[in-house]
Structure formats: structure tokens, C-alpha cells
Design a protein around this motif. Structure first.
Motif, mmCIF file in Angstrom:
data_model
loop_
_atom_site.group_PDB
_atom_site.id
_atom_site.type_symbol
_atom_site.label_atom_id
_atom_site.label_comp_id
_atom_site.label_asym_id
_atom_site.label_seq_id
_atom_site.Cartn_x
_atom_site.Cartn_y
_atom_site.Cartn_z
ATOM 1 N N PHE A 172 153.337 -51.550 20.826
ATOM 2 C CA PHE A 172 153.339 -52.914 21.342
ATOM 3 C C PHE A 172 152.044 -53.606 20.943
ATOM 4 C CE2 PHE A 172 156.166 -50.561 24.127
ATOM 5 C CZ PHE A 172 157.275 -51.397 24.182
ATOM 6 N N GLU A 173 152.136 -54.899 20.740
ATOM 7 C CA GLU A 173 150.993 -55.707 20.301
ATOM 8 C C GLU A 173 150.997 -56.992 21.121
ATOM 9 O OE1 GLU A 173 149.249 -57.466 16.061
ATOM 10 O OE2 GLU A 173 151.112 -56.312 16.120
ATOM 11 N N ASP A 174 149.855 -57.330 21.677
ATOM 12 C CA ASP A 174 149.801 -58.462 22.613
ATOM 13 C C ASP A 174 150.265 -59.776 21.991
ATOM 14 O OD1 ASP A 174 148.976 -56.776 24.572
ATOM 15 O OD2 ASP A 174 146.969 -57.621 24.815
ATOM 16 N N VAL A 175 150.006 -59.993 20.702
ATOM 17 C CA VAL A 175 150.399 -61.263 20.089
ATOM 18 C C VAL A 175 151.905 -61.322 19.834
ATOM 19 C CG1 VAL A 175 148.147 -61.638 19.003
ATOM 20 C CG2 VAL A 175 149.943 -60.461 17.733
ATOM 21 N N ILE A 176 152.597 -60.190 19.936
ATOM 22 C CA ILE A 176 154.053 -60.167 19.758
ATOM 23 C C ILE A 176 154.740 -60.055 21.119
ATOM 24 C CG2 ILE A 176 156.020 -58.956 18.742
ATOM 25 C CD1 ILE A 176 154.155 -57.971 16.538
ATOM 26 N N LEU A 177 154.490 -58.949 21.798
ATOM 27 C CA LEU A 177 155.055 -58.715 23.120
ATOM 28 C C LEU A 177 154.106 -57.796 23.876
ATOM 29 C CD1 LEU A 177 157.478 -59.006 25.116
ATOM 30 C CD2 LEU A 177 158.373 -56.876 24.114
ATOM 31 N N GLY A 186 158.195 -44.507 34.478
ATOM 32 C CA GLY A 186 158.712 -45.054 33.228
ATOM 33 C C GLY A 186 157.642 -45.616 32.324
ATOM 34 N N TYR A 187 156.378 -45.225 32.537
ATOM 35 C CA TYR A 187 155.294 -45.706 31.677
ATOM 36 C C TYR A 187 154.305 -44.579 31.430
ATOM 37 C CZ TYR A 187 151.182 -48.015 29.861
ATOM 38 O OH TYR A 187 150.119 -48.343 29.064
ATOM 39 N N ALA A 188 153.871 -44.447 30.173
ATOM 40 C CA ALA A 188 152.799 -43.531 29.782
ATOM 41 C C ALA A 188 151.726 -44.327 29.068
ATOM 42 C CB ALA A 188 153.330 -42.419 28.884
ATOM 43 N N LEU A 189 150.465 -43.979 29.309
ATOM 44 C CA LEU A 189 149.331 -44.733 28.790
ATOM 45 C C LEU A 189 148.938 -44.284 27.393
ATOM 46 C CD1 LEU A 189 146.926 -46.739 29.274
ATOM 47 C CD2 LEU A 189 145.664 -44.742 30.149
ATOM 48 N N GLY A 190 148.651 -45.247 26.536
ATOM 49 C CA GLY A 190 148.143 -44.944 25.203
ATOM 50 C C GLY A 190 147.878 -46.226 24.441
ATOM 51 N N THR A 191 147.415 -46.080 23.226
ATOM 52 C CA THR A 191 147.146 -47.244 22.387
ATOM 53 C C THR A 191 148.451 -47.926 22.002
ATOM 54 O OG1 THR A 191 147.285 -46.077 20.268
ATOM 55 C CG2 THR A 191 145.149 -46.040 21.404
ATOM 56 N N GLY A 192 148.313 -49.137 21.451
ATOM 57 C CA GLY A 192 149.481 -49.876 21.014
ATOM 58 C C GLY A 192 150.072 -49.367 19.722
ATOM 59 N N ASN A 193 149.405 -48.401 19.073
ATOM 60 C CA ASN A 193 149.933 -47.875 17.817
ATOM 61 C C ASN A 193 149.589 -46.401 17.657
ATOM 62 O OD1 ASN A 193 149.847 -47.400 14.689
ATOM 63 N ND2 ASN A 193 151.128 -49.205 14.994
ATOM 64 N N GLY A 200 150.683 -49.283 24.427
ATOM 65 C CA GLY A 200 150.523 -50.716 24.548
ATOM 66 C C GLY A 200 149.118 -51.226 24.789
ATOM 67 N N ILE A 201 148.105 -50.336 24.860
ATOM 68 C CA ILE A 201 146.734 -50.838 24.934
ATOM 69 C C ILE A 201 146.422 -51.422 23.561
ATOM 70 C CG2 ILE A 201 144.323 -50.243 25.300
ATOM 71 C CD1 ILE A 201 146.088 -50.185 27.824
ATOM 72 N N ASP A 202 146.326 -52.740 23.513
ATOM 73 C CA ASP A 202 146.328 -53.489 22.259
ATOM 74 C C ASP A 202 145.254 -53.005 21.289
ATOM 75 O OD1 ASP A 202 147.448 -55.997 20.887
ATOM 76 O OD2 ASP A 202 145.276 -56.369 20.860
ATOM 77 N N MET A 203 145.640 -52.807 20.035
ATOM 78 C CA MET A 203 144.721 -52.265 19.041
ATOM 79 C C MET A 203 143.536 -53.196 18.787
ATOM 80 S SD MET A 203 145.902 -49.287 18.217
ATOM 81 C CE MET A 203 145.266 -48.822 16.597
ATOM 82 N N ASP A 204 143.770 -54.483 18.785
ATOM 83 C CA ASP A 204 142.669 -55.419 18.573
ATOM 84 C C ASP A 204 141.666 -55.340 19.722
ATOM 85 O OD1 ASP A 204 141.589 -57.753 16.947
ATOM 86 O OD2 ASP A 204 141.755 -58.668 18.920
ATOM 87 N N LYS A 205 142.180 -55.266 20.929
ATOM 88 C CA LYS A 205 141.293 -55.208 22.087
ATOM 89 C C LYS A 205 140.533 -53.889 22.155
ATOM 90 C CE LYS A 205 143.717 -58.547 25.023
ATOM 91 N NZ LYS A 205 144.590 -59.118 23.991
ATOM 92 N N ILE A 206 141.196 -52.780 21.860
ATOM 93 C CA ILE A 206 140.503 -51.500 21.940
ATOM 94 C C ILE A 206 139.420 -51.394 20.865
ATOM 95 C CG2 ILE A 206 141.963 -50.067 20.434
ATOM 96 C CD1 ILE A 206 141.838 -47.903 22.567
ATOM 97 N N ASN A 208 134.059 -54.672 24.552
ATOM 98 C CA ASN A 208 133.066 -53.699 24.965
ATOM 99 C C ASN A 208 133.713 -52.790 26.006
ATOM 100 O OD1 ASN A 208 132.901 -54.908 27.575
ATOM 101 N ND2 ASN A 208 131.316 -56.331 26.849
ATOM 102 N N GLU A 209 133.026 -51.725 26.360
ATOM 103 C CA GLU A 209 133.654 -50.726 27.219
ATOM 104 C C GLU A 209 134.053 -51.291 28.571
ATOM 105 O OE1 GLU A 209 132.516 -46.587 29.472
ATOM 106 O OE2 GLU A 209 131.755 -46.855 27.423
ATOM 107 N N GLU A 210 133.212 -52.111 29.173
ATOM 108 C CA GLU A 210 133.528 -52.663 30.486
ATOM 109 C C GLU A 210 134.785 -53.521 30.441
ATOM 110 O OE1 GLU A 210 131.442 -55.441 33.975
ATOM 111 O OE2 GLU A 210 130.396 -55.045 32.082
ATOM 112 N N ALA A 211 134.889 -54.365 29.419
ATOM 113 C CA ALA A 211 136.064 -55.233 29.297
ATOM 114 C C ALA A 211 137.314 -54.415 29.018
ATOM 115 C CB ALA A 211 135.839 -56.263 28.193
ATOM 116 N N LEU A 212 137.181 -53.375 28.189
ATOM 117 C CA LEU A 212 138.345 -52.547 27.879
ATOM 118 C C LEU A 212 138.821 -51.794 29.110
ATOM 119 C CD1 LEU A 212 140.295 -51.488 25.686
ATOM 120 C CD2 LEU A 212 138.790 -49.508 25.506
ATOM 121 N N ARG A 213 137.895 -51.300 29.898
ATOM 122 C CA ARG A 213 138.287 -50.606 31.128
ATOM 123 C C ARG A 213 139.055 -51.539 32.058
ATOM 124 N NH1 ARG A 213 136.180 -45.651 32.550
ATOM 125 N NH2 ARG A 213 134.710 -44.713 31.077
#
Length: 361
Positions: free
Chosen positions: A277-282, A330-337, A300-306, A310-315
Motif C-alpha cells: 500500500f502507498e499513501d498517495v494511492i490508497l 485482520g492486520y499485520a504491521l510492516g512496510t508498504g512494500n 502499509g507503513i508508507d515507503m516515502d515516510k519511512i 525522523n524517528e519521532e515522526a515515524l513512530r
């Protein structure tokens, strides 16, 4: 490089399976990635990881030992593993500019593939089934920590392999000029993937099957939904049927804007979960609202944002995603790609840390 307060690994594939099948909230939010680039794993583990050579079992075993160690220490409940297969294609190379760069970055030539004509098709060296090497999976099955399982990752998907073999531009023209050739390529690719997924589904230690098949870009699908329904979805559906016949979840990784085909993927192909998933798409938070009652939503943790935050904003961003996506399961955490080698390692670890600290209400 893991945080000092990182809890001891406690892998349990049933935790992830519960999420993939939308059976409620597990004991904690599971982590998920298609894969992590070798450079990231080396940075996290603090040691060099040898490239596996299918003809040198020692390198295969050394490579898989490190991959298993990485997934285990990072807190995953599984390891993604693939098979060795030779599918020659036309490649382009350039200097890598990533944070943890490698010698060269390689990608497919979109304007030209090894199959341009019927003559090319007839002489292309499609692999025999007996030449496909599952040694990485066989070794991993006997070296997994308690609680972990494997997720089989196919060698690209139905559409991706068609586009690689013909070149995306060539394929797009051939769909209209030589549809019989396109159908022949589609059938050979589909038959190969079907055989590989059928074999993988029977191997010990396999807990799910994962198809990587990028179908879109920022605003649309790469070819029309009509042609995806003709050349791609029937074969994807067969792979899902193989998974379900063995009581295994079927995951789809697919980049791009899939809004025009998402119902096909859910209702016809019958995917259990979608990744990429990518924030600019969905944004993944919106995907959970729209589709979370029908399929599991992954990463879905957006690749551009990660990469840029900075670390505080990403957290803070990661916590917000968890608060919106995790409730109900129904959700597992990870990057958008994927955990690509251009991601700052500290940001990746911060994302993991937020996932480990999150608690269901």
C-alpha cells in the motif's frame, strides 16, 4: 542493532495465521514483510551474509541460517523462502544510490524481453520441473525455531513474468497484434507457477503461499482489467485454489492502483490477504476501512515516510496506523512494500519497536 528493551522472540505462526484468516485479535500484532534486502539484514545482524549459490550447498545453508536468524530476532513468526529457478530475461543495470548500496541495481528492460516473436517463444529455455531446486526450503524446514513456519514466495507472479519475458511495452502491443502469442506465454507461465505452488504447498513447514504480482501503477492497472481477466486472474485463481486445498492462506503482494480490479481479486481469485500500500494511492488505513471485512490487510507503513521522516515522526505515524488498523484483527504491521536497502535502518527498527509495544484495547 535491536532496541535494548526488545522482548525475547516468541514466534507463533498461529498468531499470523489468525490475522491472515481474520479470526479475531491475536495476543499481539504480528509483523510481516515480503522480504528484507540482504544489506538491511547485514546491517541489523552486524555480519556479512553470503549470496546463496544453488550449486554450493554450503553457501545456501549459510545464507538461510542468517535469514532465519534475522526474521527470528526481528520478531517475525515466519520466514519467506523461495526456490531456485532459471528464467532468463533482459536486464538493465546502473549504479546503486541507496543508503546501504550494493554494486549495481538491476531491473527488467520494459521495452524488450527475450520473447518477441513465435520463434523466440519456441527456443526460450523454459525450465523443466525437475530442474527447479527447493533446497532452500528443504533446509529451512529442518532449521526453523519452534513456533516459526515458512511462507513460500513464488518467482514473481503471472503478470510480472509475462511482462518480464516479453517486455512490458512489447506485451502491451502484442495483446492487440499477436494475442495468440500472449496467450501461449500466459499458459506457459501459468503452468509453471501452478506446478511450483503445488509442490511448495506439500513441503513440510509451509504455512502460507505468497504471490508477488505487481498489477498497477499510481493511477491505474498496467494493462486493462479486461486483459487481466483473460490472461492473469484465471491462473492466480488456480494458485489460490492450491493454497486453500492444503488449508493454507493465500497472500497477494501487488503494487499500484487496483481499485478497478479489487473485487476480482477478492471474489474471483479469492485472495485471503493483500499486501503493498502507498499513501498517495490508497493509505492502508483507508484500505482497512474499505476491505477489512473481506480480506486481511498487510503492511502499509508508507515507503516515502519511512525513508524521510525522523524517528519521532515515524513512530507517531506508525502508532496512528496501528490504532486505526489493528482493532478487530485482520492486520499485520510492516512496510508498504519491502525492507529495501534505501530505508534508514533506525527507522525500520523504530517501526518494529512500535509494533511490539502496541496493545489491543
Amino acid at each position: 542493532m535491536f532496541p535494548a528493551h526488545q522482548p525475547s522472540p516468541s514466534p507463533d505462526f498461529n498468531r499470523l495465521r489468525k490475522v491472515l484468516l481474520r479470526q479475531g485479535e491475536p495476543d499481539r500484532v504480528p509483523l510481516i514483510e515480503l522480504f528484507a534486502d540482504r544489506e538491511i539484514m547485514e546491517a541489523v545482524l552486524g555480519e556479512t551474509i553470503p549470496l546463496p549459490d544453488r550449486h554450493d550447498r554450503q553457501t545456501v545453508e549459510a545464507y538461510m541460517d542468517r535469514v532465519i536468524q534475522f526474521f527470528y530476532l526481528a520478531g517475525y513468526d515466519y520466514v519467506t523462502v523461495n526456490a531456485f529457478i532459471d528464467l532468463p530475461r533482459n536486464r538493465l543495470v546502473s549504479e546503486d544510490t541507496a543508503v546501504l548500496k550494493r554494486e549495481q541495481r538491476v531491473w527488467d528492460d520494459e521495452n524488450s524481453g527475450p520473447i518477441q516473436t513465435w520463434e523466440d517463444f519456441e527456443r526460450y529455455p523454459f525450465p523443466r520441473l525437475e530442474d527447479i531446486d527447493y533446497s532452500k526450503m528443504e533446509y529451512t524446514a529442518t532449521h526453523l525455531p519452534d513456533g516459526m513456519q515458512m511462507i513460500y514466495l513464488g518467482p514473481g507472479g503471472q503478470f510480472e513474468n509475462m511482462a518480464s519475458l516479453m517486455g512490458l511495452a512489447t506485451l502491451s502491443v502484442a495483446i492487440h497484434d499477436t494475442p495468440d502469442l500472449v496467450e501461449a506465454v500466459a499458459n506457459r507461465v501459468g503452468e509453471l507457477l501452478t506446478a511450483m505452488f503445488a509442490t511448495a504447498a506439500t513441503l513440510p513447514g509451509v504455512g502460507a503461499l505468497w504471490l508477488g504480482d505487481d498489477l498497477g501503477y499510481k493511477t491505474s492497472t498496467l494493462i486493462s482489467p479486461h486483459h487481466l481477466r483473460k490472461y492473469v486472474f484465471p491462473w492466480q485463481k488456480r494458485l489460490a485454489e492450491i493454497a486453500h486445498a492444503h488449508n493454507l492462506p493465500f497472500l497477494l503482494h501487488s503494487c499500484g492502483n487496483l481499485e478497478r480490479i479489487v473485487d476480482d481479486l477478492i471474489d474471483d481469485v479469492k485472495i485471503d490477504a493483500r499486501h503493498s500500500f502507498e499513501d498517495v494511492i490508497l493509505p492502508v488505513t483507508e484500505a482497512k476501512k474499505r476491505y477489512g471485512s473481506r480480506i486481511a490487510i498487510l503492511g502499509g507503513i508508507d515507503m516515502d515516510k519511512i525513508c524521510r521522516y525522523n524517528e519521532e515522526a515515524l513512530r507517531a505515524y506508525t502508532r496512528s496506523v496501528l490504532e486505526q488498523c489493528a482493532p478487530g484483527g485482520g492486520y499485520a504491521l510492516g512496510t508498504g512494500n519491502t525492507v529495501a536497502n534505501y530505508i534508514p535502518v533506525n527507522n525500520y527498527l523504530a517501526m518494529l519497536d512500535e509494533g511490539m509495544k502496541f496493545r489491543y484495547a
